[in-house]
Every structure is written in C-alpha cells, then in structure tokens.
Design a protein around this motif. Sequence first.
Motif, short mmCIF file in Angstrom:
data_model
loop_
_atom_site.label_atom_id
_atom_site.label_comp_id
_atom_site.label_asym_id
_atom_site.label_seq_id
_atom_site.Cartn_x
_atom_site.Cartn_y
_atom_site.Cartn_z
N VAL A 287 0.85 -1.19 0.00
CA VAL A 287 0.00 0.00 0.00
C VAL A 287 0.88 1.24 0.00
CG1 VAL A 287 -1.83 1.24 1.21
CG2 VAL A 287 -1.75 -1.26 1.29
N PRO A 288 0.67 2.15 -0.98
CA PRO A 288 1.50 3.37 -1.04
C PRO A 288 1.35 4.21 0.22
CG PRO A 288 0.23 3.07 -3.07
CD PRO A 288 -0.29 2.07 -2.09
N THR A 289 2.42 4.91 0.58
CA THR A 289 2.42 5.75 1.78
C THR A 289 1.34 6.82 1.71
OG1 THR A 289 4.81 5.41 1.97
CG2 THR A 289 3.86 7.21 3.24
N ILE A 290 1.08 7.35 0.52
CA ILE A 290 0.09 8.42 0.36
C ILE A 290 -1.30 7.95 0.81
CG2 ILE A 290 -0.36 7.79 -2.05
CD1 ILE A 290 -0.53 11.32 -0.46
N VAL A 291 -1.59 6.65 0.67
CA VAL A 291 -2.89 6.12 1.09
C VAL A 291 -3.05 6.29 2.60
CG1 VAL A 291 -4.25 4.01 1.38
CG2 VAL A 291 -3.15 4.50 -0.81
N PHE A 292 -2.02 5.93 3.36
CA PHE A 292 -2.08 6.08 4.81
C PHE A 292 -2.13 7.55 5.20
CE2 PHE A 292 0.02 1.91 4.23
CZ PHE A 292 -0.89 1.13 4.92
N HIS A 293 -1.45 8.39 4.42
CA HIS A 293 -1.46 9.83 4.69
C HIS A 293 -2.87 10.39 4.49
CE1 HIS A 293 -0.33 14.12 4.34
NE2 HIS A 293 0.76 13.78 5.01
N LEU A 294 -3.50 10.02 3.40
CA LEU A 294 -4.87 10.46 3.12
C LEU A 294 -5.83 9.99 4.20
CD1 LEU A 294 -4.90 9.71 -0.70
CD2 LEU A 294 -5.43 11.96 0.26
N SER A 295 -5.67 8.75 4.64
CA SER A 295 -6.56 8.17 5.64
C SER A 295 -6.36 8.82 7.01
CB SER A 295 -6.32 6.66 5.74
OG SER A 295 -7.07 6.10 6.80
N LYS A 296 -5.11 8.94 7.43
CA LYS A 296 -4.80 9.47 8.75
C LYS A 296 -5.23 10.93 8.89
CE LYS A 296 -0.97 10.09 12.01
NZ LYS A 296 0.49 9.91 12.22
N HIS A 297 -5.10 11.70 7.80
CA HIS A 297 -5.40 13.13 7.85
C HIS A 297 -6.65 13.47 7.03
CE1 HIS A 297 -1.47 13.76 9.69
NE2 HIS A 297 -0.92 13.06 8.73
N ALA A 300 -8.34 16.80 7.72
CA ALA A 300 -7.53 17.94 7.27
C ALA A 300 -7.62 18.10 5.75
CB ALA A 300 -6.07 17.75 7.69
N TYR A 301 -7.55 16.98 5.02
CA TYR A 301 -7.70 17.05 3.56
C TYR A 301 -9.05 17.65 3.19
CZ TYR A 301 -3.56 14.46 2.00
OH TYR A 301 -2.27 14.08 1.70
N TYR A 302 -10.08 17.22 3.90
CA TYR A 302 -11.43 17.71 3.59
C TYR A 302 -11.52 19.22 3.84
CZ TYR A 302 -16.46 18.32 3.62
OH TYR A 302 -17.73 18.76 3.36
N CYS A 303 -11.08 19.66 5.00
CA CYS A 303 -11.21 21.08 5.37
C CYS A 303 -10.37 21.98 4.48
CB CYS A 303 -10.82 21.28 6.84
SG CYS A 303 -11.97 20.54 8.02
N ILE A 304 -9.11 21.62 4.28
CA ILE A 304 -8.22 22.46 3.48
C ILE A 304 -8.70 22.53 2.03
CG2 ILE A 304 -5.86 22.70 2.58
CD1 ILE A 304 -4.92 21.25 5.17
N SER A 305 -9.09 21.39 1.48
CA SER A 305 -9.55 21.37 0.08
C SER A 305 -10.81 22.19 -0.09
CB SER A 305 -9.79 19.93 -0.39
OG SER A 305 -10.86 19.33 0.33
N ASP A 306 -11.73 22.12 0.87
CA ASP A 306 -12.98 22.87 0.76
C ASP A 306 -12.73 24.37 0.82
OD1 ASP A 306 -15.03 21.12 0.21
OD2 ASP A 306 -16.25 21.77 1.90
N ILE A 307 -11.80 24.79 1.67
CA ILE A 307 -11.46 26.22 1.75
C ILE A 307 -10.91 26.69 0.41
CG2 ILE A 307 -9.91 27.92 2.81
CD1 ILE A 307 -10.13 26.23 5.41
#
Length: 389
Positions: A287-297, A300-307
Amino acid sequence: MNYFSDKTVNPGRQPEIDISKAICIVLMILIHAYMASSGGYHGIITGLLGYGAGFLGAGTFMICMGIGMRYSQKQDASSNLYRGILLLTIGQVLNLLRAGIPGLIAYKATGNQNFIPYMLGVIDSDIITFAGLAFILMALLKMLKLGDGVIFLIGIILNFLMVPFYSIIGTPKDFWINKLINLFFLTDNALFPLCTHFVFVAFGYLVGGYYRRIIDKTILSKRVLFICIPIVVVYFALRFTVPFPFMPKYVPEDEPVLATDALAVCLDTLITFAAMYKLVTLQKIKVPTIVFHLSKHINAYYCISDIILYVWGILLIATRGSLLPASLVHFVIGIIVIAVCYLVIEINNKIIHFSPGKMNKAVQIIAFFVIWLASAALSFYAYHIYQLY
C-alpha cells in the motif's frame, strides 16, 4: 465456524479501511472541484464520480468514523463529548474560512448579491458539523450504557423515521427554523442531518467492535463477498428500476441515505473492505504511503480542500461573473488541490505542529468563544442583507 476472538487480536491500522478512506476523500475532493468550478454535474466524468461517491462517499466516511471510535484510545463518554464540541467548532471555522469571510469580502468589493448565499453558508450543516453532533449523541448513548446493537437499532429507527418526516412535514419556510431543522432532520436543503446519517456511524461502531476481534480476515472477507455482493446487486438493480413506496426517486449522485438505501450502503462498505483486503493480500500489493497519509489526515484534507475550492469559486464569480464551463480542467484542479493539501499538512506536521485539540485550555475556550461569536455576527448580518433583496 467462529470468526471472532473473545479479546482484541486485530489492533492498529487496517490497510483495507485506510484504502477505503483514501478513495472516499479523493472522490469527495474531485467532485467538489467540479462543483466549485462549474456548479454541478456535467458530462461522463462527473457522472462517474457522482455514482462512485454515491456508493463510496459520505456514508463510507461515516462508517469509518464509527470504526475509528472503536479503535480510539479514549472511548469514554466525556472524551466523545469533548471531541464532539471540538468538531462542531472546527466545522464553524471551516464555514467561516471557506464561505463566510470570503463571501463577505467579495460582496463588499463587488456589491454582487450572488455572494450573499456564501455569507449565509456560515450556518450551514456540513459533514464536520455532523461528525460533531454524532460524537455528542454517541456520548449521550454511552452515558446510558447502551450496547452496540441497541445503538445501531437507534440509528436505524432515526433513519427510517426520516421517510415520513420528509414526506409529510417537508421543508420549513422560516429561514432560521429551516437552518436549525437541517442539523437534525431531512429537508430539501439539509446536507448531512444527524437523524438521517447517524445510522452509518452506529453501524461503523458496531462493526469496529467485531473488527478488533477478527481471527482470520481471509476467510471472513471471502464470506462477506459471497453473501453481500448478491444482496447489494439485486437491491440496487431493483432500486434503479422499480419505484419503492414512500421512498424518493433513486439518484446515486445525491447519495442513497434513506431507510433500506442506507442499509445497502452499509453492506456496500463491507464489500469494499473485503475487496480491498483481498486485493492487498492476494496480489501482495504494498500500500502506497500516500494512502495512509490520506486516511490518517482525512479531516484535514477535507477542510483544506474545501477552503481552497470555495475561495476558487468565489474568485471566478468575482472576476468573470460566472463559473467555468464543464471540462477535464476541473479534474486537474482537483488533483492539484490534493497535492496542495498534502504539502500544507506536511508543513504543519514537520514545522508548525498545530493541533486544535492540543491547545492550552484557556486559549481554546477563548478561541471557541470568538469563533462562535463571529459566526453569529456574520450570520445575522448576512440575513439582514438577504432580507433587503
């Protein structure tokens, strides 16, 4: 055959759940990129994204949230209550930064009344707001010492009651009552009302209790796929083609959340977990590291992207008078936004180290007060302007 141990044998991060959460947030950001840039679903790409989010979107996000409650180190009622209040306040920060304040600036700069709905967005109920209410409700249910099955049953009852509520009572005309009702009940304007969507959190909480005790995922995932796939396929085939009594017309991109639709989404999420587990183990995929990064945060991804995307939409209207026509450019914008979110999160993790939950308590209380006061002031001002038109 006994699939579960009497004690926790499956702790820590679960790759199949991380993959599912990563898919959820990527789909959400891509859809929001199209919505912010062009204002709706247009063409094949957005249609596919919409259908994907219908089956693996907010419902799966909430189920994973319920599972996360089970895997949390702090599961007591007081911790859930604090977490709920914190999430409600973060939801208000999100509303202020993505809609309220940018909308106010744009309105003052241009006088364009199209920015008034953005200002009124400061009191919208978002998925983060829902999460806060869900944690508070879970805290109350834990205080009553209710079992996992009873909590899930309460979620089902609340969800099923929304069918007659929506059909009979409908959407209140009064602006403020409407906004309040939207937090809890299904209306034409509600996004993630508590009573409709809590069933997903309750289901995740129930599943999480079993997930920690799974003895053999390989055997269990095979059984889940064998049982659940036929049920879900037949159900949605019927739902697509046959009108269900008392149920609204099925529109996947609007997300299936009512009654039997919600239960089908729960099974669909279990299928996703099982399929991702099979994919990772049978194909021996790392599993690529980015997958765990997306899941763990994921929050944060949701809030920052929406702004970013809300401000982008406001800038488009302010500078060119309208949003952009539908095109693959919006897909690229979504990918760029995901990359920007990653950079912002990494900068915070490695340099700034800011976490709302770790603030000094006195500072936290003052910040909470200022945030809610600013939200109230802006909402009343926006409503006053709204009345003038």
